[in-house]
Design a protein around this motif. Sequence first.
Motif, mmCIF file in Angstrom:
data_model
loop_
_atom_site.group_PDB
_atom_site.id
_atom_site.type_symbol
_atom_site.label_atom_id
_atom_site.label_comp_id
_atom_site.label_asym_id
_atom_site.label_seq_id
_atom_site.Cartn_x
_atom_site.Cartn_y
_atom_site.Cartn_z
ATOM 1 N N SER A 51 4.222 -2.915 -53.159
ATOM 2 C CA SER A 51 4.791 -2.904 -51.815
ATOM 3 C C SER A 51 5.931 -3.904 -51.666
ATOM 4 N N SER A 52 5.836 -5.055 -52.344
ATOM 5 C CA SER A 52 6.877 -6.083 -52.226
ATOM 6 C C SER A 52 7.820 -6.125 -53.425
ATOM 7 N N ASN A 53 7.516 -5.368 -54.465
ATOM 8 C CA ASN A 53 8.282 -5.358 -55.709
ATOM 9 C C ASN A 53 8.346 -6.749 -56.346
ATOM 10 N N VAL A 54 7.257 -7.520 -56.192
ATOM 11 C CA VAL A 54 7.155 -8.826 -56.831
ATOM 12 C C VAL A 54 6.419 -8.663 -58.157
ATOM 13 N N MET A 55 6.992 -9.226 -59.226
ATOM 14 C CA MET A 55 6.373 -9.196 -60.548
ATOM 15 C C MET A 55 5.966 -10.620 -60.914
ATOM 16 N N THR A 56 4.666 -10.834 -61.176
ATOM 17 C CA THR A 56 4.151 -12.161 -61.519
ATOM 18 C C THR A 56 3.719 -12.169 -62.971
ATOM 19 N N VAL A 57 4.319 -13.066 -63.744
ATOM 20 C CA VAL A 57 4.017 -13.193 -65.166
ATOM 21 C C VAL A 57 3.034 -14.351 -65.350
ATOM 22 N N LYS A 58 1.962 -14.120 -66.110
ATOM 23 C CA LYS A 58 0.944 -15.143 -66.357
ATOM 24 C C LYS A 58 0.719 -15.296 -67.853
ATOM 25 N N TRP A 59 0.254 -16.497 -68.259
ATOM 26 C CA TRP A 59 -0.019 -16.770 -69.660
ATOM 27 C C TRP A 59 -1.057 -17.877 -69.753
ATOM 28 N N SER A 63 1.139 -22.072 -65.252
ATOM 29 C CA SER A 63 0.865 -20.960 -66.166
ATOM 30 C C SER A 63 1.185 -19.608 -65.534
ATOM 31 N N SER A 64 2.086 -19.590 -64.576
ATOM 32 C CA SER A 64 2.523 -18.330 -63.984
ATOM 33 C C SER A 64 3.873 -18.534 -63.315
ATOM 34 N N CYS A 65 4.577 -17.429 -63.106
ATOM 35 C CA CYS A 65 5.881 -17.478 -62.439
ATOM 36 C C CYS A 65 6.155 -16.091 -61.863
ATOM 37 N N SER A 66 6.738 -16.052 -60.666
ATOM 38 C CA SER A 66 6.942 -14.775 -59.974
ATOM 39 C C SER A 66 8.428 -14.482 -59.805
ATOM 40 N N PHE A 67 8.782 -13.216 -60.044
ATOM 41 C CA PHE A 67 10.134 -12.719 -59.786
ATOM 42 C C PHE A 67 10.110 -11.970 -58.452
ATOM 43 N N LEU A 68 10.973 -12.395 -57.525
ATOM 44 C CA LEU A 68 10.942 -11.836 -56.169
ATOM 45 C C LEU A 68 12.033 -10.804 -55.919
ATOM 46 N N ASP A 69 13.068 -10.774 -56.759
ATOM 47 C CA ASP A 69 14.242 -9.954 -56.426
ATOM 48 C C ASP A 69 14.730 -9.114 -57.608
ATOM 49 N N LEU A 70 13.811 -8.599 -58.403
ATOM 50 C CA LEU A 70 14.221 -7.687 -59.474
ATOM 51 C C LEU A 70 14.630 -6.343 -58.885
ATOM 52 N N SER A 71 15.501 -5.651 -59.616
ATOM 53 C CA SER A 71 15.967 -4.341 -59.150
ATOM 54 C C SER A 71 14.834 -3.335 -59.215
ATOM 55 N N PRO A 106 6.389 -27.986 -78.256
ATOM 56 C CA PRO A 106 5.677 -27.180 -77.254
ATOM 57 C C PRO A 106 4.891 -26.051 -77.905
ATOM 58 N N CYS A 107 3.860 -25.612 -77.200
ATOM 59 C CA CYS A 107 3.037 -24.491 -77.669
ATOM 60 C C CYS A 107 3.714 -23.159 -77.353
ATOM 61 N N LYS A 108 3.488 -22.182 -78.214
ATOM 62 C CA LYS A 108 3.931 -20.827 -77.933
ATOM 63 C C LYS A 108 3.015 -20.220 -76.862
ATOM 64 N N PRO A 109 3.561 -19.726 -75.754
ATOM 65 C CA PRO A 109 2.715 -19.098 -74.735
ATOM 66 C C PRO A 109 1.998 -17.872 -75.300
ATOM 67 N N GLU A 110 0.710 -17.766 -75.011
ATOM 68 C CA GLU A 110 -0.107 -16.678 -75.536
ATOM 69 C C GLU A 110 -0.734 -15.877 -74.385
ATOM 70 N N ASN A 111 -1.169 -14.656 -74.743
ATOM 71 C CA ASN A 111 -1.895 -13.774 -73.813
ATOM 72 C C ASN A 111 -1.123 -13.569 -72.516
ATOM 73 N N THR A 112 0.149 -13.173 -72.664
ATOM 74 C CA THR A 112 1.002 -12.947 -71.503
ATOM 75 C C THR A 112 0.633 -11.636 -70.813
ATOM 76 N N THR A 113 0.576 -11.669 -69.489
ATOM 77 C CA THR A 113 0.328 -10.469 -68.685
ATOM 78 C C THR A 113 1.328 -10.435 -67.536
ATOM 79 N N VAL A 114 1.514 -9.234 -66.979
ATOM 80 C CA VAL A 114 2.418 -9.062 -65.840
ATOM 81 C C VAL A 114 1.662 -8.322 -64.735
ATOM 82 N N ASP A 115 1.559 -8.947 -63.573
ATOM 83 C CA ASP A 115 0.933 -8.327 -62.395
ATOM 84 C C ASP A 115 2.033 -7.828 -61.467
ATOM 85 N N GLN A 116 1.836 -6.614 -60.960
ATOM 86 C CA GLN A 116 2.861 -5.983 -60.132
ATOM 87 C C GLN A 116 2.340 -5.760 -58.724
#
Length: 336
Positions: A239-247, A275-283, A226-236
Motif C-alpha cells: 500500500s505504501s510501496n515501502v521496501m524494508t531490507v533486513k539482515w 540491522s534494517s533499513c527502509s526505502f520510502l521512494d523507490l519507483s 566488518p562482517c559480511k551481512p548474512e541472511n538478507t531479506t526484503v519485506d514489502q
Amino acid sequence: MGGALPPSEHTTSNTVHTFTNLLCGQRYAFRIAAQDGNCSSSYSPPTEISTAPCQPTNFTARVDCGTNNGNFLWVESIGAGFYTVEVTGEHGHVASCSSNSTSCTVKLHCGLSYSATLVASTESCNSTKHADIHFESAPCLPGDVVADVNCDTNVMNVSWTQNMGSDDYTAWAIGTDGHNTSCNSTSNSCCIHDLQCGKVYEVVVTSSSIHCSIIAGSDYRVQSAPCKPENTTVDQNCSSNVMTVKWDRSGTNQNHTVTASSASGVNSTCDSTESSCSFLDLSCGQLYTFTVTGHTNVCMSEISSPIEKTTAPCPPTNVSAELNCKLHQWTFLLLQ
C-alpha cells in the motif's frame, strides 16, 4: 530520632549551648524550654539537624595495567550522601573522583608513587578524612603502540618501541565484549590473528620484564574488519510501496549501506547502524536488486548475497468512463 537513641537533657543559663560527643551520621531533634526557679515553659517545636557523616572505612586501591586507572573501593559510611577521593603523586600529579556509591576511578600516570585520601560528605558537612593510603601506579608499558587491520584478512599488525635489553613481548587485542586474543614477539612487532569481525579492540603491549596483575585494556582502540551481512531479506508494504531490507547483525560496531539497483540502472542507497533499513521512494513497478555492505572508517565487507524484488505496481492512469444511456451502464477504460 525514631527511638534509636535515648533522649538527654542539658541545662544552660546562656542563649547558646554546644553539644559534644554526638554520634556521626545521625539525625537529632532539639527542643528548648525556658525555666525559672519554680516553673518551666512548654517545649518549642523540634529543630532537626544531621551530624556529619561517619568516616569511611576499608579504603583500598587497585591499579590496572594498560589503562593506567586507579580503582578505589571503600565501605559505605552512615549518613554519607557522596564521597570524594583525592589522589596526589610524588611528582605533583593531582586527580580526584566523586561517587555516590562505594567506588570510583581516576586516570593515573604510570610507574609512580601515589597517596590517596577519602572523605564522605553531605551537602553541608564533610566527615573526618580517612588516613592516607600509599600505593604504586601500574608500571609503564612499551610505548608508541601502532596497530592497523588488514581489511581482507582481518589480521592486526601491532608495532611498538622496543625496550633496552632482551625482552619477550605480548601484544593483546582486548575486545569490549570480553573476547581477547594476542601474539608474541622478541622484536618490536607481531600480528594478531583470530579477531572477530565487526568489533572494537583495545590494544596493549606487555613484556616479560613488566609484571602486571590485571591487564584491563588501554585507551588505544582499533576496529576489526566488518562482517559480511548474512541472511538478507526484503519485506514489502504494497500500500505504501515501502521496501524494508533486513539482515543478521553479527558486527556490533559497524555501519551498513544498503543499495537498491533497478533494472533501468538507477541506484538508491540507505545507511543504517542497526540491522534494517527502509526505502520510502523507490519507483513503482520496477525490479530492484538489493545488496548490503558492512563498513568501518577504514574497511568494507564483502557484499551480501543479492535479492531481487519488484516494487508495488503503479496505479492506473488516464482513466475514462462512458455511459450507455439505454442500458444504464458505465464502461471504464484504463490506459497504462
